[in-house]
Write a protein that holds these residues in place. Structure first.
Motif, PDB file in Angstrom:
ATOM      1  N   LEU A   1     -15.416   0.372 -13.966  1.00  0.00           N
ATOM      2  CA  LEU A   1     -14.604  -0.331 -12.705  1.00  0.00           C
ATOM      3  C   LEU A   1     -13.250  -0.103 -12.523  1.00  0.00           C
ATOM      4  CD1 LEU A   1     -16.584  -3.638 -12.000  1.00  0.00           C
ATOM      5  CD2 LEU A   1     -16.401  -1.417 -10.558  1.00  0.00           C
ATOM      6  N   VAL A   2     -12.601  -0.579 -14.012  1.00  0.00           N
ATOM      7  CA  VAL A   2     -11.026  -0.381 -13.880  1.00  0.00           C
ATOM      8  C   VAL A   2     -10.550   1.037 -13.734  1.00  0.00           C
ATOM      9  CG1 VAL A   2      -9.122  -0.544 -15.390  1.00  0.00           C
ATOM     10  CG2 VAL A   2     -10.821  -2.248 -15.361  1.00  0.00           C
ATOM     11  N   VAL A   3     -11.305   1.975 -14.317  1.00  0.00           N
ATOM     12  CA  VAL A   3     -10.997   3.365 -14.027  1.00  0.00           C
ATOM     13  C   VAL A   3     -11.237   3.637 -12.561  1.00  0.00           C
ATOM     14  CG1 VAL A   3     -11.670   5.679 -14.202  1.00  0.00           C
ATOM     15  CG2 VAL A   3     -11.868   4.343 -16.339  1.00  0.00           C
ATOM     16  N   LEU A   4     -12.105   3.122 -11.808  1.00  0.00           N
ATOM     17  CA  LEU A   4     -12.359   3.415 -10.266  1.00  0.00           C
ATOM     18  C   LEU A   4     -11.306   2.695  -9.638  1.00  0.00           C
ATOM     19  CD1 LEU A   4     -16.407   3.452  -9.980  1.00  0.00           C
ATOM     20  CD2 LEU A   4     -14.879   5.331  -9.836  1.00  0.00           C
TER      21      LEU A   4
ATOM     22  N   LEU B   1      -9.606   3.145  -5.809  1.00  0.00           N
ATOM     23  CA  LEU B   1      -9.321   2.212  -4.883  1.00  0.00           C
ATOM     24  C   LEU B   1      -7.924   1.957  -4.459  1.00  0.00           C
ATOM     25  CD1 LEU B   1     -10.826   0.012  -3.214  1.00  0.00           C
ATOM     26  CD2 LEU B   1     -10.351  -1.682  -5.195  1.00  0.00           C
ATOM     27  N   VAL B   2      -7.128   1.618  -5.374  1.00  0.00           N
ATOM     28  CA  VAL B   2      -5.914   1.403  -5.093  1.00  0.00           C
ATOM     29  C   VAL B   2      -5.154   2.718  -4.455  1.00  0.00           C
ATOM     30  CG1 VAL B   2      -3.418   0.803  -6.092  1.00  0.00           C
ATOM     31  CG2 VAL B   2      -5.453  -0.479  -6.822  1.00  0.00           C
ATOM     32  N   PRO B   3      -5.056   3.715  -5.032  1.00  0.00           N
ATOM     33  CA  PRO B   3      -4.578   4.837  -4.118  1.00  0.00           C
ATOM     34  C   PRO B   3      -5.137   5.237  -2.754  1.00  0.00           C
ATOM     35  CG  PRO B   3      -5.312   5.459  -6.489  1.00  0.00           C
ATOM     36  CD  PRO B   3      -5.824   4.209  -6.145  1.00  0.00           C
ATOM     37  N   ALA B   4      -6.493   5.063  -2.717  1.00  0.00           N
ATOM     38  CA  ALA B   4      -6.832   4.950  -1.291  1.00  0.00           C
ATOM     39  C   ALA B   4      -6.620   3.985  -0.312  1.00  0.00           C
ATOM     40  CB  ALA B   4      -8.389   5.075  -1.378  1.00  0.00           C
ATOM     41  N   LEU B   5      -6.425   3.034  -0.781  1.00  0.00           N
ATOM     42  CA  LEU B   5      -5.901   1.846   0.117  1.00  0.00           C
ATOM     43  C   LEU B   5      -4.581   2.252   0.348  1.00  0.00           C
ATOM     44  CD1 LEU B   5      -6.966  -1.563  -1.443  1.00  0.00           C
ATOM     45  CD2 LEU B   5      -7.410  -0.610   0.676  1.00  0.00           C
TER      46      LEU B   5
ATOM     47  N   GLY C   1      -6.521   1.096 -18.609  1.00  0.00           N
ATOM     48  CA  GLY C   1      -5.393   0.263 -17.676  1.00  0.00           C
ATOM     49  C   GLY C   1      -5.728   0.298 -16.429  1.00  0.00           C
ATOM     50  N   LEU C   2      -4.663  -0.586 -15.673  1.00  0.00           N
ATOM     51  CA  LEU C   2      -5.028  -0.554 -14.204  1.00  0.00           C
ATOM     52  C   LEU C   2      -3.411  -1.017 -14.073  1.00  0.00           C
ATOM     53  CD1 LEU C   2      -6.059  -0.970 -11.428  1.00  0.00           C
ATOM     54  CD2 LEU C   2      -6.582  -3.397 -12.076  1.00  0.00           C
ATOM     55  N   ALA C   3      -2.846  -0.042 -13.171  1.00  0.00           N
ATOM     56  CA  ALA C   3      -1.538  -0.253 -12.799  1.00  0.00           C
ATOM     57  C   ALA C   3      -1.276  -0.624 -11.369  1.00  0.00           C
ATOM     58  CB  ALA C   3      -0.604   0.965 -13.174  1.00  0.00           C
ATOM     59  N   LEU C   4      -0.476  -0.994 -10.839  1.00  0.00           N
ATOM     60  CA  LEU C   4       0.106  -1.297  -9.256  1.00  0.00           C
ATOM     61  C   LEU C   4       1.346  -1.076  -9.321  1.00  0.00           C
ATOM     62  CD1 LEU C   4      -0.976  -2.263  -6.677  1.00  0.00           C
ATOM     63  CD2 LEU C   4      -0.235  -4.425  -7.163  1.00  0.00           C
ATOM     64  N   LYS C   5       1.657   0.045  -8.727  1.00  0.00           N
ATOM     65  CA  LYS C   5       3.194   0.571  -8.490  1.00  0.00           C
ATOM     66  C   LYS C   5       3.565  -0.326  -7.413  1.00  0.00           C
ATOM     67  CE  LYS C   5       2.318   5.063  -8.280  1.00  0.00           C
ATOM     68  NZ  LYS C   5       2.625   6.571  -7.920  1.00  0.00           N
TER      69      LYS C   5
ATOM     70  N   TYR D   1      -8.542   4.772   6.691  1.00  0.00           N
ATOM     71  CA  TYR D   1      -9.124   4.382   5.263  1.00  0.00           C
ATOM     72  C   TYR D   1     -10.313   5.306   5.167  1.00  0.00           C
ATOM     73  CZ  TYR D   1      -6.133   0.450   5.291  1.00  0.00           C
ATOM     74  OH  TYR D   1      -4.727  -0.262   5.194  1.00  0.00           O
ATOM     75  N   VAL D   2     -11.154   5.511   6.041  1.00  0.00           N
ATOM     76  CA  VAL D   2     -12.277   6.571   5.815  1.00  0.00           C
ATOM     77  C   VAL D   2     -11.848   7.838   5.456  1.00  0.00           C
ATOM     78  CG1 VAL D   2     -14.144   8.076   7.010  1.00  0.00           C
ATOM     79  CG2 VAL D   2     -13.961   5.315   7.593  1.00  0.00           C
ATOM     80  N   ILE D   3     -11.014   8.509   5.923  1.00  0.00           N
ATOM     81  CA  ILE D   3     -10.447   9.724   5.433  1.00  0.00           C
ATOM     82  C   ILE D   3      -9.845   9.570   4.063  1.00  0.00           C
ATOM     83  CG2 ILE D   3      -8.500  11.889   6.080  1.00  0.00           C
ATOM     84  CD1 ILE D   3     -10.768  11.842   8.020  1.00  0.00           C
ATOM     85  N   ALA D   4      -8.826   8.623   3.718  1.00  0.00           N
ATOM     86  CA  ALA D   4      -8.287   8.481   2.548  1.00  0.00           C
ATOM     87  C   ALA D   4      -9.390   8.347   1.542  1.00  0.00           C
ATOM     88  CB  ALA D   4      -7.366   7.288   2.475  1.00  0.00           C
ATOM     89  N   PHE D   5     -10.218   7.432   1.819  1.00  0.00           N
ATOM     90  CA  PHE D   5     -11.191   7.184   0.540  1.00  0.00           C
ATOM     91  C   PHE D   5     -12.218   8.416   0.445  1.00  0.00           C
ATOM     92  CE2 PHE D   5     -10.301   2.609   0.863  1.00  0.00           C
ATOM     93  CZ  PHE D   5     -10.697   2.289  -0.353  1.00  0.00           C
ATOM     94  N   SER D   6     -12.335   8.966   1.496  1.00  0.00           N
ATOM     95  CA  SER D   6     -13.292  10.405   1.243  1.00  0.00           C
ATOM     96  C   SER D   6     -12.331  11.540   0.316  1.00  0.00           C
ATOM     97  CB  SER D   6     -13.632  10.885   2.522  1.00  0.00           C
ATOM     98  OG  SER D   6     -14.153  10.007   3.633  1.00  0.00           O
ATOM     99  N   GLU D   7     -11.236  11.583   0.828  1.00  0.00           N
ATOM    100  CA  GLU D   7     -10.564  12.563   0.164  1.00  0.00           C
ATOM    101  C   GLU D   7     -10.292  12.410  -1.318  1.00  0.00           C
ATOM    102  OE1 GLU D   7      -6.160  13.652   1.122  1.00  0.00           O
ATOM    103  OE2 GLU D   7      -7.193  14.495   3.189  1.00  0.00           O
ATOM    104  N   ILE D   8      -9.960  11.177  -1.650  1.00  0.00           N
ATOM    105  CA  ILE D   8      -9.620  10.830  -2.952  1.00  0.00           C
ATOM    106  C   ILE D   8     -11.016  10.632  -3.908  1.00  0.00           C
ATOM    107  CG2 ILE D   8      -8.885   9.012  -4.301  1.00  0.00           C
ATOM    108  CD1 ILE D   8      -6.475   8.522  -2.479  1.00  0.00           C
TER     109      ILE D   8
END
Ligand SMILES: Nc1ncnc2c1ncn2[C@@H]1O[C@H](COP(=O)(O)OP(=O)(O)OP(=O)(O)O)[C@@H](O)[C@H]1O
Ligand SMILES: [Mg+2]
Lengths: 226, 337
Positions: B8-11, B16-20, B162-166, B273-280
């Motif tokens: 889950l952390v990897v996902l 999740l974070v990059p797509a958001l 690891g989970l990072a938040l820039k 968000y649809v486009i971003a999530f699909s792309e990533i």
């Protein structure tokens, strides 16, 4: 008034008018130029000849929105509500040119058309045909006009709703507003009309009181179906 | 159980974070495209380059502030320079409207003419930006880099992953939420915003009601200039500012606007968000996730990736084509501004 959309004249020396507190009705066959006459009166069509007078003042060269400020309200035949906006927002947009408080006017419209108060938060596009026409008339009422132009306010509504709407229109006229309206339901409309105009091919064919037109055998035969 | 949490952390970290973040940038861009479409009724191809222009001015402002020693650390200084960038983009948009679009509007030109005119402006603005700031990369991010880093996360949780938040990710998401909320408040609650919706809904009736079309057009360009600059700056902070990348952003932005139903602001945001999530999601290598979730000592040989990252841009294109075939009016059809 004489004029049209392009080179050809649709209106030929057409004369219409209405006084304070009166209802004037324009009837005639499809394509006679009834809507065109309304648009010309409201300044949406350049006139080649003739003029438009309002309260003794020549307003021929005023733009539609300037006529709204003067005290004219117009309900077009089609596309006469903002379908994606709520009933209340439609009324607010009707009052767009006003700077003062509009709450009273909104209340007045709701008194006239109680169903609109119930549906105030609903998009106008989701209402029935008759309710939509009420929104359209209500929107035009929001500027508290002295003259109200209605192009077929009862188009596409049932006979019961039509009677309802006519009653409301009479009520509006009683408050001193002049009402100029185009109607397909010629018989019923002429019954409530102080003045009637029969328009054919852009010209006045008959002009008289509503009662007299209803009694006129020529008018009955040609335009009222016997 | 730990394996599952690690997966889950990897996902979360890589999808999740990059797509958001990316989705927020696309949503703001698509919102601008949709506003122009709703009010002025054409597809504005110059929008991507307008984003670049606004961002460029923001960068100049940032450099100026940095030279003066102004800082709002841990936040990036660029946020402080945003108003300047917005002003620049708005002024340029209004100049273009007066000198170019207005002429075609008065002649009641068809939307396709407007579209072609906007393509011309796209090349013009693109050239202008590269002429002024050069075609190279500009990194204008400063302030704190991470709100929390992968290492911090691992240490405090004891997990392998690891989970990072820039900082840029947090700033992007929060700014997008604020901007979208302000936009909806404006359109639905203010008199001017309602008059814009009225104009978009029924131009003729809006004129009859005394709504001034010139004012509506002007306000639209102001909003669009602001949205373009904010979207471009957030994108530039997150990645880097590269003038050519904004032309490439045009496709996902239009895909987002069209997927949601062009002319509908809510749709533009959902579409982003649809486009971003699909792309990533489509270009992510799931090897680690599969390893965690699969049976013990199972290790896939490949990267478990649907599509190489080089094909990222194809994803928006495919979604666009599918939507146009299956539901040409978009997800939220039938609604306007
Ligand atoms: N926008 C327009 N441009 C050009 N010609 C028009 C336009 N609108 C109407 N006409 C023409 O003007 C004539 C009169 O049309 P108008 O709409 O005034 O008729 P009407 O009496 O209102 O008819 P109806 O009862 O069907 O509403 C018709 O011949 C029509 O084709
Ligand atoms: Mg008509």
């Amino acid at each position: 008034m004489t004029g049209g959309y392009g080179a050809a004249d649709i209106l030929k020396e057409c004369t219409i008018g209405v006084d304070r507190g009166e209802i004037a009705v324009i009837v005639g066959p499809n394509g006679a130029g009834k809507s065109t006459a309304m648009k010309a009166t409201f300044g949406m069509l350049p006139l080649r000849e003739g003029h438009v007078m309002f309260d003794g003042e020549d307003i021929t060269h005023l733009k539609p929105e300037e006529r709204v400020v003067k005290g004219m309200g117009f309900v077009p035949q089609t596309h006469n509500v903002f379908t994606s906006m709520t009933v209340e927002e439609n009324l607010e947009m009707g009052a767009f040119i006003r700077e003062d408080d509009i709450a009273d006017s909104i209340e007045q419209v709701y008194e006239l058309f109680p169903i609109l108060k119930e549906k105030r938060r609903q998009p106008a596009g989701e209402l029935s045909g008759g309710q939509r026409q009420q929104v359209a008339v209500g929107r035009a009422m929001m500027t508290q006009p002295k003259v109200l132009l209605l192009d077929e306010p009862t188009a596409g509504v049932s006979p019961i709703v039509m009677d309802e709407l006519f009653d409301r229109i009479i009520e509006i006229a009683r408050t001193g507003v002049a009402i100029l309206m185009v109607e397909q339901n010629a018989k019923q409309a002429l019954e409530i009309a102080d003045k009637g105009y029969v328009l054919v091919q852009g010209s006045n064919r008959f002009t008289d009181t509503g009662e007299a037109l209803l009694a006129n055998p020529d008018v009955r035969r040609s335009f009222l179906g016997g | 159980m730990t394996d599952f949490i690690n997966a889950l952390v990897v996902l979360t970290n890589f999808i999740l974070v990059p797509a958001l973040t990316y989705g927020s940038q696309l949503a703001l861009g698509a919102l601008g495209v949709t506003l122009v479409y709703g009010v002025l009724r054409f597809s504005n191809f110059a929008h991507g380059e307008m984003m670049a222009f606004g961002t460029m001015i923001t960068i100049f402002g940032t450099w100026g502030l940095q030279a003066l020693g102004v800082s709002i650390a841990p936040l990036p200084t660029a946020l402080l320079a945003l108003p300047l960038g917005i002003a620049g983009a708005v002024i340029l948009s209004l100049i273009f409207d007066k000198t170019v679009y207005k002429y075609h509007r008065q002649r009641k030109a068809s939307p396709v003419i407007f579209l072609i005119v906007s393509i011309g402006l796209m090349f013009f603005i693109g050239g202008l930006v590269r002429f002024i700031i050069g075609p190279g990369d500009q990194i204008f991010f400063d302030g704190t880099r991470f709100i929390f880093s992968a290492r911090d996360f691992k240490r405090s949780t004891g997990l392998d992953e690891g989970l990072a938040l820039k900082m840029t990710q947090a700033v992007t998401i929060i700014t997008a939420i604020l901007v979208v909320a302000a936009m909806f408040w404006f359109l639905n609650k203010t008199r001017t915003g309602k008059s814009m919706r009225a104009f978009s809904d029924n131009e003729n009736l809006a004129l009859l009601s005394g709504i001034n079309p010139d004012r509506v057009v002007m306000i639209t360009w102001i909003l669009v200039g602001a949205l373009a600059t904010i979207a471009g700056t957030l994108y530039g902070l997150d990645k880097s500012f590269k003038p050519f990348s904004f032309m490439q952003l045009l496709l996902p932005i239009f895909a987002a606007a069209i997927v949601g139903g062009v002319g509908n602001p809510l749709g533009a945001i959902a579409g982003g968000y649809v486009i971003a999530f699909s792309e990533i999601a489509v270009t992510f290598a799931y090897k680690k996730v599969v390893t965690y979730l699969g049976p013990d000592s199972f290790q896939p040989d490949s990267l478990v990736q649907l599509l190489g990252t080089d094909y990222k841009i194809a994803v928006s294109f495919i979604i666009l084509v599918i939507v146009l075939i299956v539901r040409p009016t978009g997800i939220f059809s039938g609604k306007t501004l």
